[in-house]
Design a protein around this motif. Structure first.
Motif, PDB file in Angstrom:
ATOM      1  N   ASP A   1       0.616  -1.143  -0.064  1.00 40.07           N
ATOM      2  CA  ASP A   1      -0.006   0.001  -0.030  1.00 40.07           C
ATOM      3  C   ASP A   1       0.896   1.277   0.065  1.00 40.07           C
ATOM      4  O   ASP A   1       2.022   1.104   0.389  1.00 40.07           O
ATOM      5  N   ILE A   2       0.281   2.380  -0.623  1.00 39.43           N
ATOM      6  CA  ILE A   2       1.188   3.600  -0.532  1.00 39.43           C
ATOM      7  C   ILE A   2       0.125   4.771  -0.461  1.00 39.43           C
ATOM      8  O   ILE A   2      -1.015   4.757  -0.599  1.00 39.43           O
ATOM      9  N   ALA A   3       0.626   5.614   0.343  1.00 35.09           N
ATOM     10  CA  ALA A   3       0.055   7.007   0.895  1.00 35.09           C
ATOM     11  C   ALA A   3       0.579   7.964   0.904  1.00 35.09           C
ATOM     12  O   ALA A   3       1.963   8.064   1.211  1.00 35.09           O
TER      13      ALA A   3
ATOM     14  N   SER B   1      -6.706 -13.668   8.944  1.00 33.79           N
ATOM     15  CA  SER B   1      -6.040 -14.364   7.959  1.00 33.79           C
ATOM     16  C   SER B   1      -5.479 -13.415   6.869  1.00 33.79           C
ATOM     17  O   SER B   1      -5.031 -13.543   5.770  1.00 33.79           O
ATOM     18  N   ASP B   2      -4.823 -12.176   7.460  1.00 28.51           N
ATOM     19  CA  ASP B   2      -4.219 -11.082   6.517  1.00 28.51           C
ATOM     20  C   ASP B   2      -2.787 -11.577   6.618  1.00 28.51           C
ATOM     21  O   ASP B   2      -2.075 -12.079   7.565  1.00 28.51           O
ATOM     22  N   PRO B   3      -1.990 -10.963   5.595  1.00 24.67           N
ATOM     23  CA  PRO B   3      -0.686 -11.238   5.551  1.00 24.67           C
ATOM     24  C   PRO B   3       0.278 -10.242   6.426  1.00 24.67           C
ATOM     25  O   PRO B   3      -0.265  -9.164   6.731  1.00 24.67           O
ATOM     26  N   ALA B   4       1.268 -10.766   7.192  1.00 21.37           N
ATOM     27  CA  ALA B   4       1.689  -9.788   7.916  1.00 21.37           C
ATOM     28  C   ALA B   4       2.439  -8.653   7.296  1.00 21.37           C
ATOM     29  O   ALA B   4       3.074  -8.591   6.180  1.00 21.37           O
ATOM     30  N   LYS B   5       2.201  -7.372   7.707  1.00 17.99           N
ATOM     31  CA  LYS B   5       2.579  -6.022   7.305  1.00 17.99           C
ATOM     32  C   LYS B   5       3.287  -5.232   8.100  1.00 17.99           C
ATOM     33  O   LYS B   5       3.214  -5.422   9.289  1.00 17.99           O
ATOM     34  N   PHE B   6       4.129  -4.356   7.656  1.00 19.42           N
ATOM     35  CA  PHE B   6       4.526  -2.809   8.596  1.00 19.42           C
ATOM     36  C   PHE B   6       4.532  -1.871   7.835  1.00 19.42           C
ATOM     37  O   PHE B   6       4.637  -1.843   6.291  1.00 19.42           O
ATOM     38  N   THR B   7       4.020  -0.688   8.385  1.00 21.19           N
ATOM     39  CA  THR B   7       4.148   0.595   7.606  1.00 21.19           C
ATOM     40  C   THR B   7       5.396   1.339   8.081  1.00 21.19           C
ATOM     41  O   THR B   7       5.689   1.484   9.093  1.00 21.19           O
ATOM     42  N   VAL B   8       5.945   2.180   7.089  1.00 19.82           N
ATOM     43  CA  VAL B   8       7.156   3.190   7.285  1.00 19.82           C
ATOM     44  C   VAL B   8       6.497   4.342   6.828  1.00 19.82           C
ATOM     45  O   VAL B   8       6.043   4.499   5.746  1.00 19.82           O
TER      46      VAL B   8
ATOM     47  N   SER C   1       1.334  13.736   4.292  1.00 21.76           N
ATOM     48  CA  SER C   1       1.995  12.685   5.022  1.00 21.76           C
ATOM     49  C   SER C   1       2.208  11.228   4.149  1.00 21.76           C
ATOM     50  O   SER C   1       1.307  11.071   3.474  1.00 21.76           O
ATOM     51  N   SER C   2       3.308  10.802   3.920  1.00 23.16           N
ATOM     52  CA  SER C   2       3.746   9.964   3.181  1.00 23.16           C
ATOM     53  C   SER C   2       4.173   8.703   3.841  1.00 23.16           C
ATOM     54  O   SER C   2       5.108   8.550   4.753  1.00 23.16           O
ATOM     55  N   THR C   3       3.507   7.436   3.419  1.00 26.27           N
ATOM     56  CA  THR C   3       3.798   6.143   3.758  1.00 26.27           C
ATOM     57  C   THR C   3       4.065   5.269   2.895  1.00 26.27           C
ATOM     58  O   THR C   3       3.486   5.319   1.659  1.00 26.27           O
ATOM     59  N   LEU C   4       4.663   4.056   3.346  1.00 26.79           N
ATOM     60  CA  LEU C   4       4.630   2.780   2.226  1.00 26.79           C
ATOM     61  C   LEU C   4       4.705   1.657   3.159  1.00 26.79           C
ATOM     62  O   LEU C   4       4.839   1.542   4.459  1.00 26.79           O
ATOM     63  N   THR C   5       3.593   0.745   3.063  1.00 25.58           N
ATOM     64  CA  THR C   5       3.294  -0.521   3.563  1.00 25.58           C
ATOM     65  C   THR C   5       3.881  -1.451   2.883  1.00 25.58           C
ATOM     66  O   THR C   5       3.735  -2.016   1.836  1.00 25.58           O
TER      67      THR C   5
END
Length: 163
Positions: A48-50, A138-145, A80-84
């Motif tokens: 994901d991208i924001a 049952s979601d895939p493991a993710k992290f947000t930067v 505000s800019s993030t990448l997941t």
């Protein structure tokens, strides 16, 4: 407008790179900086991208001669800019690369790696935070930067020529 437009989907086309440094002026990477050990292609791990855009805050300029409040362009501010990212169970490559406080550049090739296309955006950044997303589903493991935009982005630059 009789021009035919070639539309496309970003997934599978748009590229995101993290560059530790850019040697040239104007934050414009050369081809070897996009393909060398200085660069990491993040595209395949992003879910994901924001953000990654600028917004202007107009300044009101009312005057006594009119009931209309006009305005002029004001300051630019980066959203505000993030990448997941998807989390890798066996390695911490992206977590290590994008740890809190790390500085570098996010380079976005909006239309893909098409040399000379004026579709490259370069954002000077500092990693503000990195947080895992927890779920019992049952979601895939993710992290947000989360990234702080630390300088003026270079927008609509030409993608460097192939070497």
């Amino acid at each position: 407008m009789g021009t035919t437009q070639q539309r496309f989907m970003r997934r599978g086309v748009t590229k995101f790179y993290f560059l530790k440094t850019i040697a040239g002026a104007g934050n414009l990477p050369v081809r070897t900086e996009l393909t060398g050990t200085n660069a990491t292609d993040l595209s395949g791990a992003i879910s994901d991208i924001a953000g990654w855009s600028l917004a202007n805050s107009p300044i009101d300029t009312p005057d006594l001669g009119s009931t209309l409040t006009t305005n002029i362009p004001g300051e630019d501010k980066a959203d505000s800019s993030t990448l997941t990212f998807y989390e890798d169970q066996a390695a911490e490559t992206i977590e290590t690369l994008l740890s809190k406080g790390v500085e570098g550049f996010i380079v976005i090739l909006r239309k893909g790696d098409v040399p000379a296309s004026k579709s490259m955006d370069v954002f000077p950044v500092r990693v503000a935070s990195r947080a895992p997303a927890y779920s019992a589903g049952s979601d895939p493991a993710k992290f947000t930067v989360s990234f702080a935009i630390s300088g003026t982005p270079t927008l609509d630059a030409a993608v460097p020529a192939a070497s």
